[in-house]
Design an enzyme around this catalytic site. Sequence first.
Site, short mmCIF file in Angstrom:
data_model
loop_
_atom_site.label_atom_id
_atom_site.label_comp_id
_atom_site.label_asym_id
_atom_site.label_seq_id
_atom_site.Cartn_x
_atom_site.Cartn_y
_atom_site.Cartn_z
CD GLN A 10 -1.40 14.13 60.02
OE1 GLN A 10 -1.63 15.06 59.26
NE2 GLN A 10 -2.26 13.17 60.22
CB SER A 89 3.46 18.60 55.68
OG SER A 89 2.15 18.27 55.30
CG LEU A 90 0.50 20.76 60.72
CD1 LEU A 90 -0.77 21.57 60.66
CD2 LEU A 90 0.40 19.68 61.77
NE ARG A 114 -2.35 21.66 55.23
CZ ARG A 114 -1.59 20.63 55.51
NH1 ARG A 114 -1.76 19.97 56.66
NH2 ARG A 114 -0.64 20.23 54.68
CG HIS A 198 2.07 16.56 50.87
ND1 HIS A 198 1.85 17.92 50.80
CD2 HIS A 198 2.29 16.28 52.17
CE1 HIS A 198 1.95 18.43 52.01
NE2 HIS A 198 2.19 17.46 52.87
CD GLN A 247 1.42 22.45 52.74
OE1 GLN A 247 0.28 21.99 52.86
NE2 GLN A 247 2.09 22.95 53.73
#
Length: 311
Positions: A10, A89-90, A114, A198, A247
């Site tokens: 992102q 991340s993503l 998600r 996160h 995560q």
Amino acid sequence: MKIALMFPGQGSQTVGMGKDLYDKYPKAKEVIDQAGDELKKIIFEGPEETLKMTKYTQPAVFTVSMAAFEVLKENIDFSKNEFAAAGHSLGEYSALCAAGFFSFKDGLAMVKARGEYIQKASEENQGTMAAVIGMEEAAVQNICLQASAEGVCEPVNFNSPGQIVIAGTVSAVNKAVELATAAGAMKCVVLNVSGPFHSSLMSSAADMMAQELKKYGFADPQFGVYANCDAVLTKDSAIVKDKLVRQIKSAVKWDESVKNIISEGFDTFIEVGPGKVLAGLLKRIDRTKKALNIEDGASLEKTIKAIRTEA
């Protein structure tokens, strides 16, 4: 040849991303069409404010990244090269999908869920993030500890030497920025994000994702993926779900992941998807490594030429 694939997360999104690949390569068109007309319209036409909403950003970046990967797969011989992957991340979902842990259809469904869970958690636990530039990890950890007197404040993205992102409640992050600036940070930038990604404030999203992931079966992959939560190469489909849950509410160890990939002899990195954020971070981590990318026809051709020249 040892090739490491990097998949963006992102923040790399732009209105119109993937359109050049969609227009020029049937494989890219096939992937993006699978995402459905609503998402395709948002990807290509925006508006930007809609694309920036987490529940749309995440499936949009995943879709364009996988379209780029499918075109790459058509143009280089995967059987003649050794691969590993990591995603920021993503982007970890894109890396896992590329490796063969799950299908694009299942990956898109997971990423949509998600994005919705993270957006919901962000609305329930409002917060922010800030990048701290030019400070050692221990110093940032200490500043977050001090700022925690104001609320939640945690280091959440270890991106490259001297670039650490913190997240938490607005008052605590603002306090940390104040403390870091006073302690001599080169620069602190409060990020334009919709939540404290996160951080421990994302625990409810992690809990919901744990339930969601029970719906899917994961296969053994063609190559391993370095996980965000521990920077360890993962090839075992049985433990991937646990790492994806962790995560969401724990730090992205990107710097360590890239160093671990390099220690295994990988010296060519390809960022697959929109933007060049990860290629930029690679230069900060180790500028001796080759950083290529694929986000449109021109960058694809340049990358293929570079790989064929070295092969």
